[in-house]
Design an enzyme around this catalytic site. Structure first.
Site, PDB file in Angstrom:
ATOM      1  N   ASP A 146      25.267  32.266  44.969  1.00 19.67           N
ATOM      2  CA  ASP A 146      24.912  31.130  45.939  1.00 19.67           C
ATOM      3  C   ASP A 146      25.563  29.840  45.989  1.00 19.67           C
ATOM      4  O   ASP A 146      25.640  29.262  46.978  1.00 19.67           O
ATOM      5  CB  ASP A 146      23.447  30.669  44.946  1.00 19.67           C
ATOM      6  CG  ASP A 146      22.254  31.847  45.231  1.00 19.67           C
ATOM      7  OD1 ASP A 146      22.259  32.588  46.190  1.00 19.67           O
ATOM      8  OD2 ASP A 146      21.267  31.640  44.660  1.00 19.67           O
ATOM      9  N   ALA A 181      33.147  40.090  35.008  1.00 18.48           N
ATOM     10  CA  ALA A 181      31.783  40.744  34.839  1.00 18.48           C
ATOM     11  C   ALA A 181      30.881  40.074  35.599  1.00 18.48           C
ATOM     12  O   ALA A 181      29.718  40.562  35.959  1.00 18.48           O
ATOM     13  CB  ALA A 181      31.531  41.099  33.517  1.00 18.48           C
ATOM     14  N   GLU A 220      37.384  37.489  47.356  1.00 15.65           N
ATOM     15  CA  GLU A 220      37.214  38.250  46.101  1.00 15.65           C
ATOM     16  C   GLU A 220      38.383  38.703  45.380  1.00 15.65           C
ATOM     17  O   GLU A 220      39.166  39.346  46.201  1.00 15.65           O
ATOM     18  CB  GLU A 220      35.881  39.151  46.185  1.00 15.65           C
ATOM     19  CG  GLU A 220      35.652  40.074  44.958  1.00 15.65           C
ATOM     20  CD  GLU A 220      34.573  41.096  45.251  1.00 15.65           C
ATOM     21  OE1 GLU A 220      34.188  41.459  46.256  1.00 15.65           O
ATOM     22  OE2 GLU A 220      33.889  41.534  44.353  1.00 15.65           O
ATOM     23  N   HIS A 265      39.836  41.375  42.214  1.00 13.59           N
ATOM     24  CA  HIS A 265      39.921  42.124  40.813  1.00 13.59           C
ATOM     25  C   HIS A 265      41.005  42.664  40.785  1.00 13.59           C
ATOM     26  O   HIS A 265      41.883  43.333  41.570  1.00 13.59           O
ATOM     27  CB  HIS A 265      38.752  43.347  40.809  1.00 13.59           C
ATOM     28  CG  HIS A 265      37.589  42.551  41.348  1.00 13.59           C
ATOM     29  ND1 HIS A 265      36.774  41.881  40.084  1.00 13.59           N
ATOM     30  CD2 HIS A 265      36.849  42.460  42.330  1.00 13.59           C
ATOM     31  CE1 HIS A 265      35.466  41.293  40.816  1.00 13.59           C
ATOM     32  NE2 HIS A 265      35.656  41.829  42.180  1.00 13.59           N
ATOM     33  N   TYR A 320      43.713  46.835  32.826  1.00 11.32           N
ATOM     34  CA  TYR A 320      44.391  45.497  33.441  1.00 11.32           C
ATOM     35  C   TYR A 320      45.677  45.227  33.135  1.00 11.32           C
ATOM     36  O   TYR A 320      46.287  44.210  33.684  1.00 11.32           O
ATOM     37  CB  TYR A 320      43.421  44.591  32.500  1.00 11.32           C
ATOM     38  CG  TYR A 320      41.761  44.501  32.898  1.00 11.32           C
ATOM     39  CD1 TYR A 320      41.484  44.762  34.148  1.00 11.32           C
ATOM     40  CD2 TYR A 320      40.895  44.981  31.643  1.00 11.32           C
ATOM     41  CE1 TYR A 320      40.010  44.835  34.254  1.00 11.32           C
ATOM     42  CE2 TYR A 320      39.733  45.042  31.825  1.00 11.32           C
ATOM     43  CZ  TYR A 320      39.120  45.029  33.132  1.00 11.32           C
ATOM     44  OH  TYR A 320      37.886  45.176  33.201  1.00 11.32           O
ATOM     45  N   ARG A 353      35.471  52.771  39.461  1.00 13.92           N
ATOM     46  CA  ARG A 353      35.107  52.567  37.907  1.00 13.92           C
ATOM     47  C   ARG A 353      33.501  52.820  37.664  1.00 13.92           C
ATOM     48  O   ARG A 353      33.187  53.723  38.639  1.00 13.92           O
ATOM     49  CB  ARG A 353      35.686  51.274  37.347  1.00 13.92           C
ATOM     50  CG  ARG A 353      36.983  51.104  37.427  1.00 13.92           C
ATOM     51  CD  ARG A 353      37.456  49.615  36.919  1.00 13.92           C
ATOM     52  NE  ARG A 353      37.119  49.620  35.490  1.00 13.92           N
ATOM     53  CZ  ARG A 353      36.988  48.424  34.773  1.00 13.92           C
ATOM     54  NH1 ARG A 353      37.295  47.391  35.382  1.00 13.92           N
ATOM     55  NH2 ARG A 353      36.902  48.620  33.447  1.00 13.92           N
ATOM     56  N   SER A 406      41.384  45.522  38.588  1.00 15.79           N
ATOM     57  CA  SER A 406      40.970  46.930  38.901  1.00 15.79           C
ATOM     58  C   SER A 406      40.511  47.224  40.133  1.00 15.79           C
ATOM     59  O   SER A 406      39.998  46.361  40.530  1.00 15.79           O
ATOM     60  CB  SER A 406      40.244  47.410  37.752  1.00 15.79           C
ATOM     61  OG  SER A 406      39.186  46.713  37.467  1.00 15.79           O
ATOM     62  N   PRO A 458      35.044  35.235  33.038  1.00 16.97           N
ATOM     63  CA  PRO A 458      35.104  35.624  31.615  1.00 16.97           C
ATOM     64  C   PRO A 458      35.893  36.783  31.303  1.00 16.97           C
ATOM     65  O   PRO A 458      36.190  37.489  32.049  1.00 16.97           O
ATOM     66  CB  PRO A 458      33.710  36.067  31.328  1.00 16.97           C
ATOM     67  CG  PRO A 458      33.004  36.507  32.612  1.00 16.97           C
ATOM     68  CD  PRO A 458      33.781  35.547  33.679  1.00 16.97           C
ATOM     69  N   ASN A 459      36.736  36.358  29.898  1.00 16.48           N
ATOM     70  CA  ASN A 459      37.372  37.504  29.341  1.00 16.48           C
ATOM     71  C   ASN A 459      38.662  37.640  30.017  1.00 16.48           C
ATOM     72  O   ASN A 459      39.682  38.365  29.361  1.00 16.48           O
ATOM     73  CB  ASN A 459      36.882  38.930  29.061  1.00 16.48           C
ATOM     74  CG  ASN A 459      35.532  38.860  28.541  1.00 16.48           C
ATOM     75  OD1 ASN A 459      35.449  38.393  27.501  1.00 16.48           O
ATOM     76  ND2 ASN A 459      34.315  39.293  29.273  1.00 16.48           N
ATOM     77  N   ARG A 474      44.195  42.553  26.656  1.00 16.99           N
ATOM     78  CA  ARG A 474      42.595  43.115  26.823  1.00 16.99           C
ATOM     79  C   ARG A 474      42.723  44.477  27.551  1.00 16.99           C
ATOM     80  O   ARG A 474      43.408  44.629  28.642  1.00 16.99           O
ATOM     81  CB  ARG A 474      41.774  42.076  27.585  1.00 16.99           C
ATOM     82  CG  ARG A 474      40.562  42.533  27.856  1.00 16.99           C
ATOM     83  CD  ARG A 474      39.983  41.797  29.191  1.00 16.99           C
ATOM     84  NE  ARG A 474      38.636  42.409  29.517  1.00 16.99           N
ATOM     85  CZ  ARG A 474      38.051  42.152  30.851  1.00 16.99           C
ATOM     86  NH1 ARG A 474      38.505  41.278  31.366  1.00 16.99           N
ATOM     87  NH2 ARG A 474      36.823  42.742  31.067  1.00 16.99           N
ATOM     88  N   ASN A 504      38.252  35.841  40.823  1.00 17.76           N
ATOM     89  CA  ASN A 504      38.169  37.051  40.054  1.00 17.76           C
ATOM     90  C   ASN A 504      37.008  36.545  38.988  1.00 17.76           C
ATOM     91  O   ASN A 504      37.378  36.022  38.026  1.00 17.76           O
ATOM     92  CB  ASN A 504      39.344  37.271  39.270  1.00 17.76           C
ATOM     93  CG  ASN A 504      39.018  38.730  38.572  1.00 17.76           C
ATOM     94  OD1 ASN A 504      37.932  39.123  38.505  1.00 17.76           O
ATOM     95  ND2 ASN A 504      40.213  39.327  38.004  1.00 17.76           N
TER      96      ASN A 504
HETATM   97  C1  DQA Z   1      37.625  42.778  36.702  1.00 16.29           C
HETATM   98  C2  DQA Z   1      36.721  43.812  36.789  1.00 16.29           C
HETATM   99  C3  DQA Z   1      35.333  43.430  36.252  1.00 16.29           C
HETATM  100  O1  DQA Z   1      34.287  44.589  36.558  1.00 16.29           O
HETATM  101  C4  DQA Z   1      35.313  43.338  34.789  1.00 16.29           C
HETATM  102  O2  DQA Z   1      34.008  42.752  34.212  1.00 16.29           O
HETATM  103  C5  DQA Z   1      36.562  42.002  34.644  1.00 16.29           C
HETATM  104  C6  DQA Z   1      37.724  42.239  35.408  1.00 16.29           C
HETATM  105  C7  DQA Z   1      39.027  42.806  37.254  1.00 16.29           C
HETATM  106  O3  DQA Z   1      39.702  41.930  37.409  1.00 16.29           O
HETATM  107  O4  DQA Z   1      39.397  44.149  37.599  1.00 16.29           O
HETATM  108  O5  DQA Z   1      36.313  41.363  33.687  1.00 16.29           O
HETATM  109  O6  DQA Z   1      36.931  41.755  37.312  1.00 16.29           O
END
Ligand code: DQA
Length: 152
Positions: free
Chosen positions: A95, A85, A106, A108, A31, A115, A110, A18-19, A26, A82
């Site tokens: 799961d 949230a 995994e 990210h 980011y 954080r 950031s 998401p996002n 954003r 990624n």
């Molecule tokens: C994120 C870090 C998450 O905490 C955040 O909610 C995101 C982006 C990152 O890529 O740094 O949406 O996954």
């Protein structure tokens, strides 16, 4: 390229949660200014350099991400995710990853550990073989390299 050569290529699914469709505008101070489209181009460039196939998908919906993870079984050799949230909330995604038994990395932009405290918990991290974070958009090609190393 011959069909048999394509079949031998490692197939990696890159999932954005998401996002992340808003990347570029954003919170650029967190980011960066690279868009999701730019990231996909970076991933495709790295994939062709390494001779692997990558497919990038983004969804703002937890269930859609779960369905894509389920459908990855038998179709992809590795998943780079990624989860945005959902990383910090989704036992369901965790799961799903455990259920399909596909090596999962995994990712990210950031560094979630540098954080807010609520970002320090990662359900994805409990089932992923490794994590790459804090490198902004450059983390994506790094993740493809790490995945290839893992898949051997
Ligand atoms: C994120 C870090 C998450 O905490 C955040 O909610 C995101 C982006 C990152 O890529 O740094 O949406 O996954």
């Amino acid at each position: 390229m011959e069909p048999w050569q394509i079949q031998l290529m490692k197939n990696i699914l890159i999932l954005h949660g998401p996002n992340l469709n808003l990347l570029g505008t954003r919170q650029p101070e967190v980011y960066g200014t690279t868009t999701l489209n730019d990231i996909e181009l970076m991933c495709q460039k790295k994939a062709s350099q390494l001779g692997v196939h990558v497919e990038c998908r983004q969804s703002n919906h937890e269930g859609v991400l779960i369905d894509w993870i389920h459908d990855a079984r038998g179709n992809f050799d590795g998943i780079i995710i990624n989860a945005g949230a959902y990383t910090h909330t989704s036992i369901a995604l965790m799961d799903a990853i455990s259920s399909v038994e596909i090596p999962t990395l995994e990712l990210h932009l950031s560094d979630i550990h540098a954080r807010e405290a609520f970002r320090h918990v990662s359900y994805i991290g409990k089932v992923a073989f490794d994590a790459i974070m804090g490198h902004g958009a450059d983390g994506y090609p790094m993740a493809i390299e790490r995945m290839i190393e893992e898949l051997g």
